[in-house]
Design an enzyme around this catalytic site. Structure first.
Site, PDB file in Angstrom:
ATOM      1  N   SER A 156       0.816  -1.260  -0.004  1.00 50.48           N
ATOM      2  CA  SER A 156      -0.116   0.098  -0.003  1.00 50.48           C
ATOM      3  C   SER A 156       0.867   1.184   0.141  1.00 50.48           C
ATOM      4  CB  SER A 156      -0.811  -0.039   1.168  1.00 50.48           C
ATOM      5  OG  SER A 156      -1.385   1.011   1.568  1.00 50.48           O
ATOM      6  N   TYR A 169      -1.827  -0.460  10.403  1.00 50.54           N
ATOM      7  CA  TYR A 169      -1.850  -0.781   9.181  1.00 50.54           C
ATOM      8  C   TYR A 169      -0.621  -0.369   8.576  1.00 50.54           C
ATOM      9  CZ  TYR A 169      -3.885  -0.993   4.428  1.00 50.54           C
ATOM     10  OH  TYR A 169      -4.080  -1.481   3.134  1.00 50.54           O
TER      11      TYR A 169
HETATM   12  N1  LIG Z   1      -8.732  -0.827  -1.142  1.00 52.33           N
HETATM   13  C1  LIG Z   1      -7.828   0.110  -0.817  1.00 52.33           C
HETATM   14  O1  LIG Z   1      -7.975   1.189  -1.037  1.00 52.33           O
HETATM   15  C2  LIG Z   1      -6.443  -0.321  -0.817  1.00 52.33           C
HETATM   16  C3  LIG Z   1      -5.350   0.325  -1.034  1.00 52.33           C
HETATM   17  C4  LIG Z   1      -4.130   0.126  -0.617  1.00 52.33           C
HETATM   18  C5  LIG Z   1      -3.787  -1.290  -0.357  1.00 52.33           C
HETATM   19  N2  LIG Z   1      -4.807  -2.081  -0.451  1.00 52.33           N
HETATM   20  C6  LIG Z   1      -4.486  -3.572   0.168  1.00 52.33           C
HETATM   21  O2  LIG Z   1      -5.056  -4.473  -1.096  1.00 52.33           O
HETATM   22  C7  LIG Z   1      -5.489  -5.748  -0.503  1.00 52.33           C
HETATM   23  C8  LIG Z   1      -6.895  -6.044  -0.884  1.00 52.33           C
HETATM   24  O3  LIG Z   1      -7.761  -4.958  -0.401  1.00 52.33           O
HETATM   25  P1  LIG Z   1      -9.146  -4.694  -0.729  1.00 52.33           P
HETATM   26  O4  LIG Z   1      -9.416  -3.349  -0.930  1.00 52.33           O
HETATM   27  O5  LIG Z   1      -9.391  -5.725  -2.243  1.00 52.33           O
HETATM   28  O6  LIG Z   1      -9.759  -5.388   0.474  1.00 52.33           O
HETATM   29  P2  LIG Z   1     -11.391  -6.223   0.513  1.00 52.33           P
HETATM   30  O7  LIG Z   1     -11.639  -6.301   2.027  1.00 52.33           O
HETATM   31  O8  LIG Z   1     -12.192  -6.086  -0.288  1.00 52.33           O
HETATM   32  O9  LIG Z   1     -10.543  -7.743   0.165  1.00 52.33           O
HETATM   33  C9  LIG Z   1      -9.629  -8.469   0.970  1.00 52.33           C
HETATM   34  C10 LIG Z   1     -10.116  -9.954   0.896  1.00 52.33           C
HETATM   35  O10 LIG Z   1      -8.916 -10.546   1.829  1.00 52.33           O
HETATM   36  C11 LIG Z   1      -9.363 -11.626   2.617  1.00 52.33           C
HETATM   37  N3  LIG Z   1      -8.830 -11.800   3.835  1.00 52.33           N
HETATM   38  C12 LIG Z   1      -8.841 -10.930   5.027  1.00 52.33           C
HETATM   39  N4  LIG Z   1      -8.108 -11.504   5.989  1.00 52.33           N
HETATM   40  C13 LIG Z   1      -7.986 -12.778   5.708  1.00 52.33           C
HETATM   41  C14 LIG Z   1      -7.325 -13.900   6.122  1.00 52.33           C
HETATM   42  N5  LIG Z   1      -6.992 -13.692   7.553  1.00 52.33           N
HETATM   43  N6  LIG Z   1      -6.944 -14.978   5.611  1.00 52.33           N
HETATM   44  C15 LIG Z   1      -7.469 -15.055   4.226  1.00 52.33           C
HETATM   45  N7  LIG Z   1      -8.204 -14.032   3.375  1.00 52.33           N
HETATM   46  C16 LIG Z   1      -8.221 -13.044   4.136  1.00 52.33           C
HETATM   47  C17 LIG Z   1     -10.984 -10.905   2.558  1.00 52.33           C
HETATM   48  O11 LIG Z   1     -11.869 -12.121   3.012  1.00 52.33           O
HETATM   49  C18 LIG Z   1     -11.295 -10.216   1.505  1.00 52.33           C
HETATM   50  O12 LIG Z   1     -11.944 -11.074   0.595  1.00 52.33           O
HETATM   51  C19 LIG Z   1      -5.281  -5.787   0.894  1.00 52.33           C
HETATM   52  O13 LIG Z   1      -4.075  -6.233   1.196  1.00 52.33           O
HETATM   53  C20 LIG Z   1      -5.051  -4.187   1.514  1.00 52.33           C
HETATM   54  O14 LIG Z   1      -4.324  -3.754   2.508  1.00 52.33           O
HETATM   55  C21 LIG Z   1      -6.091  -1.849  -0.527  1.00 52.33           C
END
Ligand SMILES: NC(=O)c1ccc[n+]([C@@H]2O[C@H](COP(=O)([O-])OP(=O)(O)OC[C@H]3O[C@@H](n4cnc5c(N)ncnc54)[C@H](O)[C@@H]3O)[C@@H](O)[C@H]2O)c1
Length: 275
Positions: A156, A169
């Site tokens: 991120s 985070y």
């Molecule tokens: N959405 C944003 O703005 C953003 C920005 C920067 C980074 N990210 C990173 O991108 C990645 C995905 O984020 P997203 O926005 O798609 O989130 P999201 O919550 O929509 O999806 C995350 C997925 O990870 C799964 N997950 C969570 N904990 C878990 C565990 N312990 N074991 C297995 N699976 C697990 C969840 O069930 C979910 O399906 C994350 O690592 C997040 O930190 C997101």
């Protein structure tokens, strides 16, 4: 020629959001897919994780591209569950060429660092950082046997700069970048590459069922529209990042076009960290 033909790609957190976008994009490029998620709830995380139905939907979207898709449940907090899932994937496909370490949580947030409970701190580190390490630990032996592979850690911009009231985070994502660089040195001699992607704030895409943007806005006590407006103001390109933008970068890092790229950190953030 499809860019990931004859490759097997494992995506964690594949039920929705960025994970789903990466999975569908990799399938479009011809990869057979291993889709892992852990439906349910986690202590201190005030929102639902991806569901089994959402994971099945991701698999169907992948299969539309004519590839195989295996769905697996495993909580990345458990070494035993991770190992069992990777064993199942290896039994089915005989190899894993690409690991997209995407599973992550965005809560708890909205508190100064000292106000977090130990449990809130631990779980962020356990999922976002240690979970990615556990996946790497289970998958790397398969890649070493192949003498090749690509690991893409979804970090991120919170791995590059601080965010107020997001200490847990931010610490987890900075740690993931450290893991990326060291692992690149460990496995470079065996042609296993390890890179990190740093999405800026990603706009929730209804087609991907993602909701983390809403969760973050909620924890800051503002609406998603207000959050989007703040994000738009803070990026050079004056456009928000979509899950598809992250997926395009992940597919490039996964495939052979990036064969000389390892240990790097690529921000896909519309220029958020340019200043
Ligand atoms: N959405 C944003 O703005 C953003 C920005 C920067 C980074 N990210 C990173 O991108 C990645 C995905 O984020 P997203 O926005 O798609 O989130 P999201 O919550 O929509 O999806 C995350 C997925 O990870 C799964 N997950 C969570 N904990 C878990 C565990 N312990 N074991 C297995 N699976 C697990 C969840 O069930 C979910 O399906 C994350 O690592 C997040 O930190 C997101």
């Amino acid at each position: 020629m499809e860019r990931l033909q004859n490759k097997v790609v494992l995506v964690t957190g594949a039920a929705r959001g960025i994970g789903r976008a990466c999975a569908v994009r990799a399938a479009e490029e011809g990869a057979d897919m291993v889709l892992l998620d852990a439906p349910g709830t986690l202590p201190t995380v005030g929102y639902e994780l991806g569901t089994g139905d959402q994971l099945d939907d991701t698999a169907e979207l992948c299969r539309k591209h004519g590839v195989a898709a295996l769905t697996l449940f495993a909580d990345v907090r458990s070494s035993a569950a991770v190992r069992a899932a990777v064993d199942q994937a290896a039994d089915r496909f005989g190899r894993i060429d690409v690991l997209i370490n995407n599973a992550g949580i965005g809560a708890s947030a909205g508190k100064a660092a000292h106000e977090m409970t130990e449990e809130e701190w631990q779980i962020l580190l356990d999922v976002n950082l240690s979970g990615s390490w556990r996946m790497l630990q289970a998958v790397v032996p398969l890649m070493l046997a192949l003498q090749g592979g690509s690991i893409v850690n979804v970090a991120s911009t919170a791995g590059l700069v601080g965010y107020r009231h997001f200490a847990g985070y931010v610490a987890s994502k900075h740690g993931l970048i450290g893991l990326t660089k060291s692992a690149a040195l460990d496995y470079g001699p065996f042609s296993v590459r390890v890179n990190a992607l740093c999405p800026g704030p990603v706009r929730d895409d209804p087609r991907m069922d993602g909701g983390l943007g809403g969760v973050v806005a909620n924890s800051l006590g503002i609406s998603l529209d207000e959050q989007d407006a703040v994000d738009l103001e803070s990026v050079a390109l004056k456009t928000l990042v979509n899950p598809a933008d992250i997926a395009d970068a992940a597919v490039w890092l996964a495939g052979d076009e990036s064969r000389k790229v390892t240990g790097t950190v690529i921000a896909v953030d519309a220029g958020f960290t340019a200043k």
